[in-house]
Design a protein around this motif. Structure first.
Motif, PDB file in Angstrom:
ATOM      1  N   LEU A   8       3.993  81.955  29.461  1.00 46.18           N
ATOM      2  CA  LEU A   8       2.729  81.249  29.640  1.00 46.18           C
ATOM      3  C   LEU A   8       2.902  80.086  30.608  1.00 46.18           C
ATOM      4  O   LEU A   8       2.047  79.821  31.436  1.00 46.18           O
ATOM      5  CB  LEU A   8       2.183  80.769  28.298  1.00 46.18           C
ATOM      6  CG  LEU A   8       1.565  81.873  27.450  1.00 46.18           C
ATOM      7  CD1 LEU A   8       1.140  81.327  26.098  1.00 46.18           C
ATOM      8  CD2 LEU A   8       0.383  82.495  28.158  1.00 46.18           C
ATOM      9  N   PHE A 160     -17.514  86.478  31.034  1.00 48.32           N
ATOM     10  CA  PHE A 160     -16.080  86.195  30.926  1.00 48.32           C
ATOM     11  C   PHE A 160     -15.928  84.822  30.276  1.00 48.32           C
ATOM     12  O   PHE A 160     -16.648  83.889  30.628  1.00 48.32           O
ATOM     13  CB  PHE A 160     -15.484  86.191  32.344  1.00 48.32           C
ATOM     14  CG  PHE A 160     -13.996  85.888  32.446  1.00 48.32           C
ATOM     15  CD1 PHE A 160     -13.111  86.133  31.402  1.00 48.32           C
ATOM     16  CD2 PHE A 160     -13.483  85.386  33.632  1.00 48.32           C
ATOM     17  CE1 PHE A 160     -11.749  85.864  31.543  1.00 48.32           C
ATOM     18  CE2 PHE A 160     -12.124  85.120  33.781  1.00 48.32           C
ATOM     19  CZ  PHE A 160     -11.268  85.361  32.742  1.00 48.32           C
ATOM     20  N   ASP A 161     -14.987  84.706  29.325  1.00 48.75           N
ATOM     21  CA  ASP A 161     -14.658  83.369  28.805  1.00 48.75           C
ATOM     22  C   ASP A 161     -13.655  82.742  29.751  1.00 48.75           C
ATOM     23  O   ASP A 161     -12.456  82.675  29.479  1.00 48.75           O
ATOM     24  CB  ASP A 161     -14.088  83.454  27.381  1.00 48.75           C
ATOM     25  CG  ASP A 161     -13.999  82.071  26.733  1.00 48.75           C
ATOM     26  OD1 ASP A 161     -14.092  81.061  27.479  1.00 48.75           O
ATOM     27  OD2 ASP A 161     -13.838  82.004  25.507  1.00 48.75           O
ATOM     28  N   PHE A 165      -9.745  81.066  29.430  1.00 53.94           N
ATOM     29  CA  PHE A 165      -8.689  81.609  30.289  1.00 53.94           C
ATOM     30  C   PHE A 165      -7.975  80.479  31.037  1.00 53.94           C
ATOM     31  O   PHE A 165      -6.739  80.461  31.110  1.00 53.94           O
ATOM     32  CB  PHE A 165      -9.283  82.617  31.283  1.00 53.94           C
ATOM     33  CG  PHE A 165      -8.256  83.421  32.034  1.00 53.94           C
ATOM     34  CD1 PHE A 165      -7.251  84.104  31.366  1.00 53.94           C
ATOM     35  CD2 PHE A 165      -8.302  83.506  33.419  1.00 53.94           C
ATOM     36  CE1 PHE A 165      -6.305  84.863  32.058  1.00 53.94           C
ATOM     37  CE2 PHE A 165      -7.365  84.261  34.121  1.00 53.94           C
ATOM     38  CZ  PHE A 165      -6.360  84.930  33.441  1.00 53.94           C
ATOM     39  N   ILE A 168      -5.716  78.709  28.675  1.00 51.62           N
ATOM     40  CA  ILE A 168      -4.485  79.467  28.430  1.00 51.62           C
ATOM     41  C   ILE A 168      -3.505  79.242  29.582  1.00 51.62           C
ATOM     42  O   ILE A 168      -2.329  78.951  29.370  1.00 51.62           O
ATOM     43  CB  ILE A 168      -4.798  80.977  28.285  1.00 51.62           C
ATOM     44  CG1 ILE A 168      -5.609  81.228  27.010  1.00 51.62           C
ATOM     45  CG2 ILE A 168      -3.510  81.798  28.283  1.00 51.62           C
ATOM     46  CD1 ILE A 168      -6.199  82.633  26.930  1.00 51.62           C
ATOM     47  N   THR A 174      -3.063  79.303  23.421  1.00 45.97           N
ATOM     48  CA  THR A 174      -2.092  80.396  23.460  1.00 45.97           C
ATOM     49  C   THR A 174      -2.761  81.763  23.518  1.00 45.97           C
ATOM     50  O   THR A 174      -2.100  82.772  23.713  1.00 45.97           O
ATOM     51  CB  THR A 174      -1.176  80.357  22.223  1.00 45.97           C
ATOM     52  OG1 THR A 174      -2.004  80.358  21.054  1.00 45.97           O
ATOM     53  CG2 THR A 174      -0.310  79.107  22.220  1.00 45.97           C
ATOM     54  N   GLY A 175      -4.074  81.785  23.337  1.00 42.96           N
ATOM     55  CA  GLY A 175      -4.774  83.060  23.408  1.00 42.96           C
ATOM     56  C   GLY A 175      -6.267  82.822  23.404  1.00 42.96           C
ATOM     57  O   GLY A 175      -6.737  81.679  23.273  1.00 42.96           O
ATOM     58  N   PHE A 176      -7.024  83.924  23.556  1.00 42.29           N
ATOM     59  CA  PHE A 176      -8.485  83.817  23.553  1.00 42.29           C
ATOM     60  C   PHE A 176      -8.999  83.575  22.138  1.00 42.29           C
ATOM     61  O   PHE A 176      -8.312  83.859  21.153  1.00 42.29           O
ATOM     62  CB  PHE A 176      -9.107  85.098  24.115  1.00 42.29           C
ATOM     63  CG  PHE A 176      -8.908  85.236  25.600  1.00 42.29           C
ATOM     64  CD1 PHE A 176      -9.661  84.484  26.488  1.00 42.29           C
ATOM     65  CD2 PHE A 176      -7.974  86.129  26.120  1.00 42.29           C
ATOM     66  CE1 PHE A 176      -9.484  84.596  27.860  1.00 42.29           C
ATOM     67  CE2 PHE A 176      -7.787  86.252  27.493  1.00 42.29           C
ATOM     68  CZ  PHE A 176      -8.547  85.489  28.356  1.00 42.29           C
ATOM     69  N   ASP A 177     -10.221  83.062  22.026  1.00 41.38           N
ATOM     70  CA  ASP A 177     -10.859  82.867  20.730  1.00 41.38           C
ATOM     71  C   ASP A 177     -11.359  84.199  20.180  1.00 41.38           C
ATOM     72  O   ASP A 177     -11.650  85.126  20.941  1.00 41.38           O
ATOM     73  CB  ASP A 177     -12.054  81.918  20.863  1.00 41.38           C
ATOM     74  CG  ASP A 177     -11.620  80.494  21.179  1.00 41.38           C
ATOM     75  OD1 ASP A 177     -10.445  80.163  20.893  1.00 41.38           O
ATOM     76  OD2 ASP A 177     -12.440  79.744  21.733  1.00 41.38           O
ATOM     77  N   ALA A 178     -11.478  84.267  18.854  1.00 41.13           N
ATOM     78  CA  ALA A 178     -11.989  85.486  18.220  1.00 41.13           C
ATOM     79  C   ALA A 178     -13.416  85.769  18.675  1.00 41.13           C
ATOM     80  O   ALA A 178     -13.830  86.921  18.816  1.00 41.13           O
ATOM     81  CB  ALA A 178     -11.930  85.354  16.709  1.00 41.13           C
ATOM     82  N   ASN A 179     -14.182  84.714  18.890  1.00 39.32           N
ATOM     83  CA  ASN A 179     -15.504  84.864  19.492  1.00 39.32           C
ATOM     84  C   ASN A 179     -15.521  84.059  20.782  1.00 39.32           C
ATOM     85  O   ASN A 179     -15.569  82.826  20.750  1.00 39.32           O
ATOM     86  CB  ASN A 179     -16.598  84.357  18.546  1.00 39.32           C
ATOM     87  CG  ASN A 179     -16.714  85.245  17.318  1.00 39.32           C
ATOM     88  OD1 ASN A 179     -16.954  86.443  17.436  1.00 39.32           O
ATOM     89  ND2 ASN A 179     -16.494  84.670  16.144  1.00 39.32           N
ATOM     90  N   GLY A 180     -15.469  84.765  21.893  1.00 37.24           N
ATOM     91  CA  GLY A 180     -15.386  84.077  23.174  1.00 37.24           C
ATOM     92  C   GLY A 180     -16.708  83.454  23.578  1.00 37.24           C
ATOM     93  O   GLY A 180     -17.766  83.752  23.022  1.00 37.24           O
ATOM     94  N   THR A 181     -16.634  82.569  24.571  1.00 36.51           N
ATOM     95  CA  THR A 181     -17.823  81.924  25.121  1.00 36.51           C
ATOM     96  C   THR A 181     -18.007  82.387  26.560  1.00 36.51           C
ATOM     97  O   THR A 181     -17.099  82.228  27.384  1.00 36.51           O
ATOM     98  CB  THR A 181     -17.654  80.391  25.104  1.00 36.51           C
ATOM     99  OG1 THR A 181     -17.367  79.991  23.769  1.00 36.51           O
ATOM    100  CG2 THR A 181     -18.917  79.698  25.607  1.00 36.51           C
ATOM    101  N   ASP A 182     -19.166  82.960  26.868  1.00 29.02           N
ATOM    102  CA  ASP A 182     -19.436  83.452  28.216  1.00 29.02           C
ATOM    103  C   ASP A 182     -19.719  82.270  29.145  1.00 29.02           C
ATOM    104  O   ASP A 182     -20.770  81.636  29.059  1.00 29.02           O
ATOM    105  CB  ASP A 182     -20.629  84.413  28.176  1.00 29.02           C
ATOM    106  CG  ASP A 182     -20.998  84.947  29.555  1.00 29.02           C
ATOM    107  OD1 ASP A 182     -20.288  84.642  30.530  1.00 29.02           O
ATOM    108  OD2 ASP A 182     -22.006  85.675  29.639  1.00 29.02           O
TER     109      ASP A 182
END
Lengths: 216, 187
Positions: A8, A160-161, A165, A168, A174-182
């Motif tokens: 990362l 796209f979130d 990104f 990160i 360390t990763g995307f959210d379970a519910n991303g934000t556009d």
């Protein structure tokens, strides 16, 4: 875990160098924020499955309040390129260029000269023109020679979130959210849409395509 | 010298008059509206095939040049930079023999991506990736970023780096239309 953190960190470094933004929104310094900045390109089978649809979006990240005053630049031609022989050199182009409130389409037609320098192919037999849809009006479309045309502001179809990104890549997540934000929710683009019969594009099943914004 | 200048001025004047009368003749003899003026030369400023290629893979000093390079020349110029970019960006390409779910290693995938064209089928389904068809077009609703994240970070079977392979934004903020012009009305 250690290993992935290290990667990362490397990715974050790479991102600084790469300047990751979005689909093609503000992708390079020379076009960023200009009327020639392509944000996205789509090519898909039409509702009438005998047709293909080409979409080019320019001038991304328009807020609703900025959309009414956004306009196509008469010095910028949007050119869809179609290679139907597999050599990545365009055999046909569809050119879209605005004049005085209308978007004029020329092609599919052979380009005068393939490559970075073009003239408008005014003698094309395939042509259609359409009134540019004003912000707040229903979509105005036009058809001619089996082609359909549209030009005007639309919702940015890209999603796209991008915020997460960048977090990160910056090492802040360390990763995307379970519910991303556009990141592109609620923003508009200036769209050029042309639908043409597949039979006008040649080839034997697969086309190589790309879109250019060319400036006078 | 003075005479020369006077002659030049005279010629310039003549030229102006000539042009003026030409215009006048045009107006008198061609009452037909000639339509908009499309003359001139147009030069590439931006270009795009697949989504996010220039933004993700092209090193910062090369982005402008990438935008004006004809696709037929992109592979030779950018394939190795793209492969290096993949290896730097993703642990899924860290070890020799590492590949993505298409079976492409960093060099091969980098080479494919470097020629920034969108392949489109004229005989069937058009999609960026639908689980079966790969790169036969790009629909408005295609979740292209997740597909690209899977191919960059997901490894051979999409199982690697699970936190990085889906941004969990799976659809647009407005519904698309099934009819022309397909895109949603603006906000």
């Amino acid at each position: 875990m250690k290993k992935s953190m290290k990667f990362l960190a490397v990715a974050a470094l790479a991102a600084v160098g790469f300047g990751i933004i979005a689909a093609d929104h503000i992708d390079a310094p020379a076009v960023q924020g200009t009327t020639a900045d392509i944000t996205d390109y789509y090519a898909f089978q039409g509702e009438n499955t005998s047709n293909l649809v080409f979409v080019a979006n320019v001038q991304g990240l328009l807020s609703p309040s900025a959309t009414g005053s956004a306009s196509f630049d008469e010095n910028v031609m949007v050119e869809f390129n179609i290679d139907n022989t597999g050599d990545n050199v365009e055999d046909l182009v569809i050119q879209a260029i605005p004049r005085d409130g209308k978007m004029y389409f020329f092609g599919p037609v052979a380009p005068g000269t393939p490559g970075a320098t073009s003239m408008v192919q005014e003698n094309a037999t395939n042509t259609v023109s359409v009134d540019i849809t004003p912000y707040g009006s229903n979509a105005i479309t036009a058809s001619n020679n089996g082609m359909m045309a549209f030009a005007g502001p639309r919702d940015d179809p890209f999603f796209f979130d991008f915020g997460k990104f960048t977090d990160i890549l910056a090492g802040n997540a360390t990763g995307f959210d379970a519910n991303g934000t556009d990141t592109f929710a609620g923003s508009n683009v200036m769209s050029v849409v042309i639908e043409v019969p597949k039979s006008s594009l040649g080839g034997s099943g697969t086309l190589n395509t790309w879109v250019e914004a060319k400036k006078k | 010298m003075k005479k020369l200048i006077r002659n030049i001025l005279g010629l310039a004047l003549l030229a102006t008059m000539g042009l003026t009368s030409c215009d006048k003749d045009d107006n008198m003899m061609n009452p037909v509206d000639n339509g908009p003026d499309f003359s001139g030369t147009y030069m590439t400023a931006d270009q795009m095939g697949r989504p996010a290629i220039n933004t993700v893979f092209v090193p910062s000093g090369m982005k402008d040049n990438f935008n004006v390079t004809p696709p037929s020349q992109m592979g030779a110029m950018y394939a190795s930079a793209f492969a290096d970019g993949l290896r730097a960006l993703s642990p899924a390409y860290a070890n020799p023999g590492d590949a993505n779910a298409l079976g492409l290693d960093a060099d091969t995938f980098g080479s494919v991506l470097a020629t920034d064209i969108l392949t489109v089928s004229t005989t069937g389904t058009t999609t960026f990736y639908d689980g079966t068809n790969v790169l036969t077009g790009r629909n408005l609703a295609d979740d292209v970023i997740t597909v690209e994240l899977l191919l960059i970070f997901g490894g051979e079977d999409f199982s690697e780096n699970p936190g990085l392979t889906d941004d969990n934004v799976n659809a647009n903020d407005k519904a698309f239309d099934t009819s022309f012009p397909y895109l949603a009305s603006p906000w």
